[in-house]
Motif scaffolding. Structure first.
Motif, short mmCIF file in Angstrom:
data_model
loop_
_atom_site.label_atom_id
_atom_site.label_comp_id
_atom_site.label_asym_id
_atom_site.label_seq_id
_atom_site.Cartn_x
_atom_site.Cartn_y
_atom_site.Cartn_z
N THR A 1 -13.28 -5.71 3.84
CA THR A 1 -13.57 -6.46 2.61
C THR A 1 -14.60 -7.55 2.88
O THR A 1 -15.53 -7.75 2.09
CB THR A 1 -12.27 -7.07 2.06
OG1 THR A 1 -11.39 -6.01 1.71
CG2 THR A 1 -12.53 -7.93 0.84
N ASP B 1 -14.20 -1.74 -3.53
CA ASP B 1 -13.15 -2.13 -2.60
C ASP B 1 -11.83 -1.49 -3.02
O ASP B 1 -11.21 -1.93 -3.98
CB ASP B 1 -13.02 -3.66 -2.55
CG ASP B 1 -12.25 -4.12 -1.32
OD1 ASP B 1 -11.58 -3.28 -0.69
OD2 ASP B 1 -12.34 -5.32 -0.99
N GLU B 2 -11.43 -0.48 -2.31
CA GLU B 2 -10.23 0.28 -2.64
C GLU B 2 -10.13 0.55 -4.14
O GLU B 2 -9.14 0.20 -4.78
CB GLU B 2 -8.99 -0.48 -2.14
CG GLU B 2 -9.17 -0.88 -0.69
CD GLU B 2 -7.85 -1.01 0.07
OE1 GLU B 2 -6.81 -0.65 -0.49
OE2 GLU B 2 -7.90 -1.44 1.22
MG MG Z 1 -9.53 -5.47 2.18
#
Ligand code: MG
Ligand code: ADP
Lengths: 365, 248
Positions: free
Chosen positions: A41, A160-161
């Motif tokens: 991240t 991000d995911e």
């Molecule tokens: Mg992360």
């Protein structure tokens, strides 16, 4: 096109990202993967300057991004995080229109774009445009998240995911849909995940990270067949052959399914089934309705009496699915073959366990 | 706006109109009070009509609450920004202090500085009403989940754009609740303005207390209570404009 050069990020004494260099080719999907806390991240957020690196540089099209005003930089980079990022007080349409509005697009152009994007991610604009995020399912919300990131047609997407907070089945659908969209749009995508199957399915290149460092950066095939070191080897796991199935589409393995029509007479159905234990049943348009057991035919006077009704959603896979999905469905339902349907849920054939096994052996070699 | 909301605005408008028509008609007011208190010599304070007292009261409340909101919300916003974060404890302490002070004591302190009448009363009411507005603005803004702000900034909003497009709308229900408390308390507190000659519905109440005339007290207290209820409904209706369907 995106060039990370010797990136370092320190939080006090923690080194979150440690001398990371990476080159992402334009139009490719680069997946950052690694254990939780390895710096994925942080790396992603340095690319749109939500975080400033402690040292190192990021170049986009050979321009150092530290020279670009953060807001301007971000307007040209789509950003999608887990569904929670949708603004709850704005309708779906308003959410998608956020960046076009910041860019002062005409009202008409914006609403056209919103409709186009909703269709692209498979949501009916009339039905969903006026809903609020709180009224969506997890999967729908994440599709809207992807649509919103694509709103101003940015050349780069940071995710991000993006498919994190949904059940595994929905996740696979979203991944498949995203892969299809990406094939068409050819964005430069950097996607963070901790799901190796997702990485294998979506990535052109996978960057495996550990403790802030880049451990291996390669195509999924190479990562699976030639792990650079013990860490990657362990991370990839012993089921590498199985994982490789995520890279293989079912379409090359579809065989004719010999379905019967719901309107057929019992004698005709019996003839089609022959010695097989069962047959798939379709309606006049070829849509999958369920299946019929050969043994139940004896007492029946019409097909609809003995039909075991099942929707394509429950038992079939789409023709864009991978062998991995086919296999997990077979194992999950304890069957030796699964029907394959097209976008209109019309039966186009079936895939059998023996074919999947053969593919596993082949790729192992 | 939904049909339900249109209805509640309509009902509110009708009730407000009926109430104002009633108090504007001094014969009706006097006849009603006379019916309740047949033995009193006078049932309405002769100094001014109820409508005048009411209008003075509305002015006191409108001006002081207006100033409270115009100071309180920006103050609450400022101390939650990076530039004002250092002042957060100071501002919360000061506003709490303003409210723990009894309003009469605030009046007593303000009179030597500003004299008698409208202005010192407004000053006291502003000081007294600031806390709920400031506190709720701070609480509301701090309660905005950080990932919404992160998404907003990540999509290219400036801090100011994110403040107006995301933070304030998401904090609006909490801020509105603070405004409601402040205004409603203010309507009650404003009656003490009569002590220092600001007029308002406090005039008949205080005259009634001094002269032991219950009719006067009722003349001021009941309209004040009804005003509070109507204003509360008005603010509740405004609050509903910000509502959105939450998690299904
Ligand atoms: Mg992360
Ligand atoms: N704002 C922060 N302050 C301090 N440490 C942080 C901060 N953000 C991340 N970290 C630390 O940096 C490391 C990498 O975090 P992150 O990039 O979020 O990991 P990942 O996304 O791979 O799970 C972790 O050890 C995390 O605790």
């Amino acid at each position: 096109m995106i060039h990370l050069q010797h990136l370092v990020k320190d939080y006090g004494r923690t080194r979150a990202v440690d001398d990371l260099s990476l080159e992402v080719t334009a139009g490719e999907v680069c997946v950052l993967i690694g254990p939780s806390g390895c710096g994925k991240t942080t790396t992603l957020r340095m690319i749109n300057r939500l975080i400033e690196p402690s040292s190192g540089h990021i170049l986009i099209d050979d321009q150092d991004i530290s020279q670009i005003k953060p807001e301007r930089l971000r307007l040209s980079i789509g950003y999608a995080i887990q569904s929670v990022g949708l603004f709850p007080h704005m309708t779906v349409a308003t959410n998608i229109a956020v960046v076009p509005k910041l860019l002062n697009w005409e009202k008409e152009a914006t609403s056209q774009r919103v409709e186009e994007l909703l269709r692209l991610v498979g949501l009916d604009p009339g039905e969903f445009g006026h809903k609020y995020p709180g009224q969506l399912s997890g999967g729908q919300a994440q599709r809207v998240g992807v649509a919103r990131a694509l709103a101003a047609d940015p050349p780069i997407l940071l995710m991000d995911e993006p498919f994190g907070a949904v059940d595994p089945l929905t996740r696979e659908r979203l991944q498949y849909q995203f892969a299809r969209i990406q094939q068409e749009l050819k964005k430069t995508v950097i996607l963070v995940t901790h799901d190796l199957n997702e990485a294998i399915r979506l990535a052109d290149r996978i960057a495996i990270m550990s403790a802030g460092k880049l451990v291996q950066y390669d195509t999924p095939e190479t990562i699976l067949s030639r792990p650079a070191n013990k860490f990657v080897h362990d991370f990839v796991g012993t089921d590498r052959a199985l994982k490789r199935l995520s890279r293989i589409g079912v379409e090359g393995f579809v065989k004719p399914a010999n379905p019967v029509a719901i309107t057929d007479s019992i004698s005709k159905i019996a003839a089609v089934i022959g010695r097989q234990p069962s047959a798939w049943v379709v309606n006049g348009d070829g849509r999958l309705l369920g299946w019929i057991d050969r043994k139940s035919l004896a007492q029946a006077s019409s097909a609809s009496q003995v039909l075991v009704a099942q929707t394509a959603d429950e038992v079939a896979i789409s023709r864009g699915a991978t062998l991995h999905e086919a296999l997990s469905l077979m194992l999950g339902q304890g069957v030796k073959s699964v029907p394959v349907v097209d976008e209109q849920e019309r039966l186009i054939g079936e895939v059998s366990l023996s074919d999947v096994e053969a593919a596993t052996v082949e790729t192992e070699a | 706006m939904s049909g339900k909301q249109v209805t509640s605005w309509l009902i509110l408008a009708i009730l407000t109109a009926a109430f104002i028509i009633f108090i504007a008609n001094s014969h009706w007011v006097e006849a009603s009070l006379r019916f309740l208190f047949p033995q009193e010599e006078a049932v309405v304070l002769p100094r001014a009509s109820l409508l005048e007292f009411f209008w003075q009261h509305v002015q006191l409340v409108a001006v002081s609450s207006g100033i409270t909101i115009m100071i309180g919300i920006p103050l609450g916003i400022w101390v939650t920004r990076t530039s004002g974060r250092d002042f957060l404890p100071l501002v919360t302490d000061l506003t709490s202090f303003g409210q723990t002070f009894p309003p009469v004591a605030v009046l007593a302190l303000v009179v030597p500085v500003l004299g008698f009448g409208f202005q010192p009363t407004v000053a006291a009411l502003v000081l007294y009403g600031l806390l709920p507005v400031v506190r709720n603005t701070i609480t509301g803004l701090k309660a905005v989940p950080w990932h919404y702000l992160d998404a907003a900034r990540g999509m290219g909003m400036s801090r100011l754009e994110a403040l107006f497009a995301i933070e304030i709308p998401l904090a609006a229900p909490v801020i509105m609740a603070g405004i409601r408390i402040s205004v409603i308390v203010n309507i009650g507190t404003a009656t003490i303005g009569a002590i220092i000659g600001a007029g308002g519905l406090g005039s008949p109440i205080i005259a009634g207390l001094i002269q032991d005339n219950l009719a006067f007290i009722i003349e001021g207290a009941v309209p004040a209570a009804i005003l509070a209820i109507l204003v509360d409904q008005f603010l509740a209706n405004i609050e509903r404009l910000f509502a959105y369907p939450a998690q299904a």
